[in-house]
Design a protein around this motif. Sequence first.
Motif, mmCIF file in Angstrom:
data_model
loop_
_atom_site.group_PDB
_atom_site.id
_atom_site.type_symbol
_atom_site.label_atom_id
_atom_site.label_comp_id
_atom_site.label_asym_id
_atom_site.label_seq_id
_atom_site.Cartn_x
_atom_site.Cartn_y
_atom_site.Cartn_z
ATOM 1 N N TYR A 76 0.838 -1.205 0.000
ATOM 2 C CA TYR A 76 0.000 0.000 0.000
ATOM 3 C C TYR A 76 0.872 1.253 0.000
ATOM 4 C CZ TYR A 76 -4.212 2.717 0.995
ATOM 5 O OH TYR A 76 -5.268 3.600 0.917
ATOM 6 N N TRP A 78 -2.934 10.887 -3.205
ATOM 7 C CA TRP A 78 -3.825 9.858 -2.677
ATOM 8 C C TRP A 78 -4.359 10.339 -1.331
ATOM 9 C CZ3 TRP A 78 -6.351 5.971 -4.639
ATOM 10 C CH2 TRP A 78 -6.906 5.001 -3.799
ATOM 11 N N ARG A 136 -7.750 7.752 3.472
ATOM 12 C CA ARG A 136 -7.778 6.358 3.021
ATOM 13 C C ARG A 136 -6.563 5.594 3.539
ATOM 14 N NH1 ARG A 136 -11.740 4.976 -0.323
ATOM 15 N NH2 ARG A 136 -12.868 6.576 -1.493
ATOM 16 N N SER A 137 -5.419 6.216 3.530
ATOM 17 C CA SER A 137 -4.215 5.565 4.061
ATOM 18 C C SER A 137 -4.351 5.289 5.549
ATOM 19 C CB SER A 137 -2.983 6.437 3.790
ATOM 20 O OG SER A 137 -2.805 6.660 2.408
ATOM 21 N N ALA A 185 -7.174 4.868 7.194
ATOM 22 C CA ALA A 185 -8.160 3.801 7.380
ATOM 23 C C ALA A 185 -7.553 2.441 7.098
ATOM 24 C CB ALA A 185 -9.360 4.050 6.471
ATOM 25 N N PHE A 186 -6.767 2.347 6.029
ATOM 26 C CA PHE A 186 -6.167 1.062 5.673
ATOM 27 C C PHE A 186 -5.156 0.611 6.732
ATOM 28 C CE2 PHE A 186 -3.145 -1.721 3.558
ATOM 29 C CZ PHE A 186 -3.964 -2.552 2.819
ATOM 30 N N GLY A 187 -4.259 1.527 7.107
ATOM 31 C CA GLY A 187 -3.229 1.141 8.056
ATOM 32 C C GLY A 187 -3.703 1.106 9.494
ATOM 33 N N LEU A 190 -9.806 -2.093 5.731
ATOM 34 C CA LEU A 190 -9.081 -2.316 4.475
ATOM 35 C C LEU A 190 -9.872 -1.783 3.286
ATOM 36 C CD1 LEU A 190 -7.791 -5.960 5.087
ATOM 37 C CD2 LEU A 190 -6.544 -3.824 5.404
ATOM 38 N N GLY A 208 -9.712 1.938 2.734
ATOM 39 C CA GLY A 208 -8.474 2.355 2.081
ATOM 40 C C GLY A 208 -8.482 2.193 0.580
ATOM 41 N N ASP A 209 -9.457 1.457 0.028
ATOM 42 C CA ASP A 209 -9.611 1.228 -1.410
ATOM 43 C C ASP A 209 -8.299 0.779 -2.054
ATOM 44 O OD1 ASP A 209 -10.823 0.975 -3.821
ATOM 45 O OD2 ASP A 209 -11.254 3.100 -4.119
ATOM 46 N N PRO A 210 -7.760 -0.354 -1.629
ATOM 47 C CA PRO A 210 -6.478 -0.797 -2.193
ATOM 48 C C PRO A 210 -6.553 -1.176 -3.664
ATOM 49 C CG PRO A 210 -7.433 -2.509 -0.806
ATOM 50 C CD PRO A 210 -8.289 -1.295 -0.617
ATOM 51 N N THR A 244 -15.272 0.034 -2.851
ATOM 52 C CA THR A 244 -14.252 0.403 -3.820
ATOM 53 C C THR A 244 -14.862 1.200 -4.966
ATOM 54 O OG1 THR A 244 -12.487 -0.453 -5.229
ATOM 55 C CG2 THR A 244 -14.514 -1.726 -5.133
#
Length: 356
Positions: free
Chosen positions: A44, A58, A62-63, A65-67, A108, A111-113, A196
């Motif tokens: 990511y 970016w 979102r970062s 939320a993902f991490g 995850l 974060g919209d990976p 997503t």
Amino acid sequence: MTVITHAPTAVASGLPELTAGRLLDSWRLDPYALVLILVLGGLYAWGVVRLARRGQRWPVARSVAFGGLGLGAVAVATMSGLAVYDHELFWPAAVQNIVLDLIAPLGLALGDPLSLALRGLPPERRTARWLRARLSGRLLRFLTFPLVSTVLVLSSELAIYFTPYFPTALRHGPVHELMYLQLLVVGSLFVLPMLTREELLPSWCSHPVRALLVLLDGLVDAVPGIVVMTSGTLIAGGWYASQHRPWDPSLQQDQMIGGGLMLTLAELVGLPFMIAVFAEWVRDERRRTRALDARLDRELAVAAAAPAQSAVPAAPARSAAAPAAAREAAAPEPELTRPWWETDQGEVGERFRRGR
């Protein structure tokens, strides 16, 4: 902080009484989960850096939320006090599984990976083509189909608790790690397509439909907690009876606490999930509005240029005796009847007329 590094089966044999303080500061290392967290987090971050080098931004949210929410939930479920005490009491294991099945996939997905990966990879790269082919493949389309993914989540939870799967996972570490991965993947199959920006769902699955599906999924997610809480059969009763301590609740009470926590967490997660779907709905409407405004601006510029061109005087005829065909060719273009926005009966024309 208490750090416990023994094998889970050994940990359960000599643990002190579980208190709120010990639940918070007891940790153990799970190398498999740690590798997964580092790999996902590294990929990511690599995608974010690649976009930054191209001058593309970016979203920081979102970062985070993902991490923070996504990978952080995986770490809490697999290495915190929940993982330390999941072999002694049922309710920490139940909370642990709900965190992996619902909370971590939500983080995850926020974060919209998938969008990050497709934007970060050059379109001509083989990896990008492979990823797009997998995302449009029949297998993934089938697994992420809303009703199919909902059934998978429900059947996964029930299979864990009402088959020999869970007792086997408690006795064998590799099976336990496989159960962790199963919960995370199955939970992501439903949540990730909902949030997503990539088109993984059928065309009929608009944002209002997604909101209804999230509401339905919240009801389905409550079923395992209700079943566990009201079941007269002890889940992994033989294992937890052998680990029972004088200060532990009774096996039946322990299972009721676990089922109640599963039900509570499932309902609590449903609210932010619904909010996230509505937020994506609003963002999508804004994108559509911007595209519509740009289209209106282009069509208005074309409409404004047409009268100006028709107002240019035609060149005089070379002679009065010129052939009729020549006179017709030199004649000005016929004037446009009415502007398009006065005759268009669709939504675009209606909105433009109201704006004027």
